[in-house]
Design a protein around this motif. Structure first.
Motif, PDB file in Angstrom:
ATOM      1  N   VAL A  86       0.859  -1.194   0.000  1.00 22.99           N
ATOM      2  CA  VAL A  86       0.000   0.000   0.000  1.00 22.99           C
ATOM      3  C   VAL A  86       0.898   1.248   0.000  1.00 22.99           C
ATOM      4  N   GLY A  87       0.614   2.173  -0.910  1.00 23.34           N
ATOM      5  CA  GLY A  87       1.422   3.391  -1.035  1.00 23.34           C
ATOM      6  C   GLY A  87       2.473   3.281  -2.126  1.00 23.34           C
ATOM      7  N   ASP A  88       2.744   2.069  -2.610  1.00 22.50           N
ATOM      8  CA  ASP A  88       3.673   1.913  -3.732  1.00 22.50           C
ATOM      9  C   ASP A  88       2.993   2.382  -5.019  1.00 22.50           C
ATOM     10  N   ILE A  89       3.818   2.590  -6.048  1.00 21.12           N
ATOM     11  CA  ILE A  89       3.285   2.991  -7.359  1.00 21.12           C
ATOM     12  C   ILE A  89       3.596   1.883  -8.359  1.00 21.12           C
ATOM     13  N   VAL A  90       2.614   1.548  -9.185  1.00 19.60           N
ATOM     14  CA  VAL A  90       2.846   0.578 -10.260  1.00 19.60           C
ATOM     15  C   VAL A  90       2.660   1.282 -11.597  1.00 19.60           C
ATOM     16  N   VAL A  91       3.694   1.216 -12.425  1.00 21.73           N
ATOM     17  CA  VAL A  91       3.607   1.702 -13.810  1.00 21.73           C
ATOM     18  C   VAL A  91       3.424   0.471 -14.683  1.00 21.73           C
ATOM     19  N   ALA A  92       2.331   0.455 -15.455  1.00 23.82           N
ATOM     20  CA  ALA A  92       2.038  -0.730 -16.270  1.00 23.82           C
ATOM     21  C   ALA A  92       2.969  -0.801 -17.478  1.00 23.82           C
ATOM     22  N   GLU A  93       3.595  -1.957 -17.645  1.00 20.12           N
ATOM     23  CA  GLU A  93       4.338  -2.209 -18.895  1.00 20.12           C
ATOM     24  C   GLU A  93       3.430  -2.973 -19.847  1.00 20.12           C
ATOM     25  N   SER A  94       2.552  -3.814 -19.262  1.00 20.92           N
ATOM     26  CA  SER A  94       1.540  -4.470 -20.080  1.00 20.92           C
ATOM     27  C   SER A  94       0.303  -4.702 -19.220  1.00 20.92           C
ATOM     28  N   LEU A  95      -0.822  -4.933 -19.926  1.00 14.96           N
ATOM     29  CA  LEU A  95      -2.097  -5.064 -19.211  1.00 14.96           C
ATOM     30  C   LEU A  95      -2.885  -6.228 -19.770  1.00 14.96           C
ATOM     31  N   VAL A  96      -3.649  -6.871 -18.873  1.00 10.46           N
ATOM     32  CA  VAL A  96      -4.445  -8.029 -19.271  1.00 10.46           C
ATOM     33  C   VAL A  96      -5.854  -7.878 -18.687  1.00 10.46           C
ATOM     34  N   GLN A  97      -6.853  -8.318 -19.445  1.00 15.60           N
ATOM     35  CA  GLN A  97      -8.233  -8.319 -18.929  1.00 15.60           C
ATOM     36  C   GLN A  97      -8.397  -9.635 -18.167  1.00 15.60           C
ATOM     37  N   HIS A  98      -8.309  -9.567 -16.845  1.00 10.66           N
ATOM     38  CA  HIS A  98      -8.243 -10.821 -16.080  1.00 10.66           C
ATOM     39  C   HIS A  98      -9.569 -11.575 -16.026  1.00 10.66           C
ATOM     40  N   ASP A 146       0.375  14.215   4.159  1.00  7.05           N
ATOM     41  CA  ASP A 146       0.271  14.581   5.561  1.00  7.05           C
ATOM     42  C   ASP A 146       0.855  13.496   6.481  1.00  7.05           C
ATOM     43  N   ALA A 147       1.611  13.915   7.502  1.00  5.08           N
ATOM     44  CA  ALA A 147       2.265  12.951   8.407  1.00  5.08           C
ATOM     45  C   ALA A 147       1.253  11.998   9.046  1.00  5.08           C
ATOM     46  N   GLN A 148       0.104  12.560   9.411  1.00  8.60           N
ATOM     47  CA  GLN A 148      -0.937  11.740  10.059  1.00  8.60           C
ATOM     48  C   GLN A 148      -1.436  10.639   9.109  1.00  8.60           C
ATOM     49  N   GLU A 149      -1.561  11.005   7.836  1.00 10.33           N
ATOM     50  CA  GLU A 149      -2.044  10.021   6.852  1.00 10.33           C
ATOM     51  C   GLU A 149      -0.949   8.994   6.536  1.00 10.33           C
ATOM     52  N   ARG A 150       0.293   9.443   6.527  1.00 13.98           N
ATOM     53  CA  ARG A 150       1.398   8.500   6.312  1.00 13.98           C
ATOM     54  C   ARG A 150       1.394   7.463   7.415  1.00 13.98           C
ATOM     55  N   ALA A 151       1.162   7.944   8.650  1.00 10.58           N
ATOM     56  CA  ALA A 151       1.146   7.023   9.786  1.00 10.58           C
ATOM     57  C   ALA A 151      -0.076   6.112   9.717  1.00 10.58           C
ATOM     58  N   ALA A 152      -1.227   6.692   9.399  1.00 10.04           N
ATOM     59  CA  ALA A 152      -2.474   5.906   9.373  1.00 10.04           C
ATOM     60  C   ALA A 152      -2.388   4.761   8.372  1.00 10.04           C
ATOM     61  N   PHE A 153      -1.733   4.991   7.237  1.00 12.68           N
ATOM     62  CA  PHE A 153      -1.650   3.945   6.207  1.00 12.68           C
ATOM     63  C   PHE A 153      -0.297   3.227   6.206  1.00 12.68           C
ATOM     64  N   ALA A 154       0.491   3.490   7.252  1.00 10.97           N
ATOM     65  CA  ALA A 154       1.814   2.851   7.398  1.00 10.97           C
ATOM     66  C   ALA A 154       2.657   2.987   6.126  1.00 10.97           C
TER      67      ALA A 154
END
Ligand code: ADE
Length: 261
Positions: A86-98, A146-154
């Motif tokens: 959670v909080g990471d970023i994913v840049v799609a290199e390819s996409l599939v309709q699962h 916000d620091a509070q939100e960073r903490a809330a979502f670890a």
């Protein structure tokens, strides 16, 4: 370049519309298309709403009615792999309709009559998005969230990943489901509900596109908890900063091209 920017959620689009120079709203097909300049790039920002049909309709309209030359999709996604947090970023290199399955007529996940399971995003756009995301995480993340939100979502030291994104008309909220999808689709990093539909439209119309997603949840039983709070206080900030950096980079590229360097 005329850049179409699709957001799946209102909170993400709002900041972009506020940043637009000479914004002009046009309503078409029950959507508001905002045209104007974003950091000196000619842009059209629109909310797709949720799901593959909504996204396909929006992408098609951006190309056919608004004449965009490139499409960028920003949004949130559930993690498809334990290394993606959670909080990471994913840049799609390819996409599939699962959720595409016309077996036994066609192999599972293959979009009938295209011969494709995976739709590749534009390499240059994926590269520029990766740079923009990396820069945001390294230089702006601490001030932007916000620091509070960073903490809330670890959110501690969020990372950027590049790879496979799966899309389906389903909010994935069961651990067995996400595990099964991960097993069926090696390399799956994230699941969402629009990207692969935009990918198919752009493939068929010959339009370069990129998809960037902030991980909001682990696609398990807790996926919906605090979802809207995350979108407002985290994902909207991510999308704003990454799109701003992407446009600035595109501006630099364009001036290099016109100077012939
Ligand atoms: N978007 C954000 N989280 C998601 C999930 N768990 N499933 C599908 N789309 C999502």
């Amino acid at each position: 370049m005329r850049l179409g920017i699709i957001s799946a959620l209102h909170e993400e689009q709002q900041g972009l519309v506020e940043a637009m120079e000479r914004p002009y709203k046009l309503i078409h097909g029950m959507r508001e298309y905002w045209t104007g300049k974003l950091w000196e790039i000619d842009a059209v920002a629109v909310l797709s709403r949720i799901g593959k049909v909504a996204a396909a309709m929006t992408a098609t309209t951006l190309v056919e009615k608004f004449g965009v030359t490139h499409i960028l999709f920003t949004g949130v996604a559930g993690s498809g792999d334990p290394s993606v947090r959670v909080g990471d970023i994913v840049v799609a290199e390819s996409l599939v309709q699962h959720d595409m399955d016309a077996s036994p007529l066609f192999p599972r996940f293959e979009v009938p009559l295209t011969g494709l399971r995976h739709f590749a995003s534009d390499r240059q756009m994926a590269l520029e998005l990766s740079h923009a995301a990396q820069r945001f995480l390294e230089r702006e993340f601490m001030d932007a969230i916000d620091a509070q939100e960073r903490a809330a979502f670890a959110l501690q030291a969020p990372r950027m990943h590049r790879g496979l994104v799966g899309s389906g008309d389903q909010f994935v909220s069961h651990r067995e489901r996400i595990r099964a999808l991960g097993e069926a689709l090696p390399g799956l990093l994230a699941v969402e509900m629009e990207g692969a539909a935009v990918a198919q439209v752009c493939f068929e119309l010959g339009i370069p596109f990129g998809v960037i997603r902030t991980i909001s949840d682990n696609a398990n039983e807790n996926a919906a908890t605090d979802f809207m709070r995350f979108v407002k206080s985290v994902a909207a900030q991510y999308a704003f900063h990454v799109v701003r950096q992407f446009c600035r980079q595109a501006r630099v590229q364009a001036s290099r091209v016109s100077a012939g360097t």
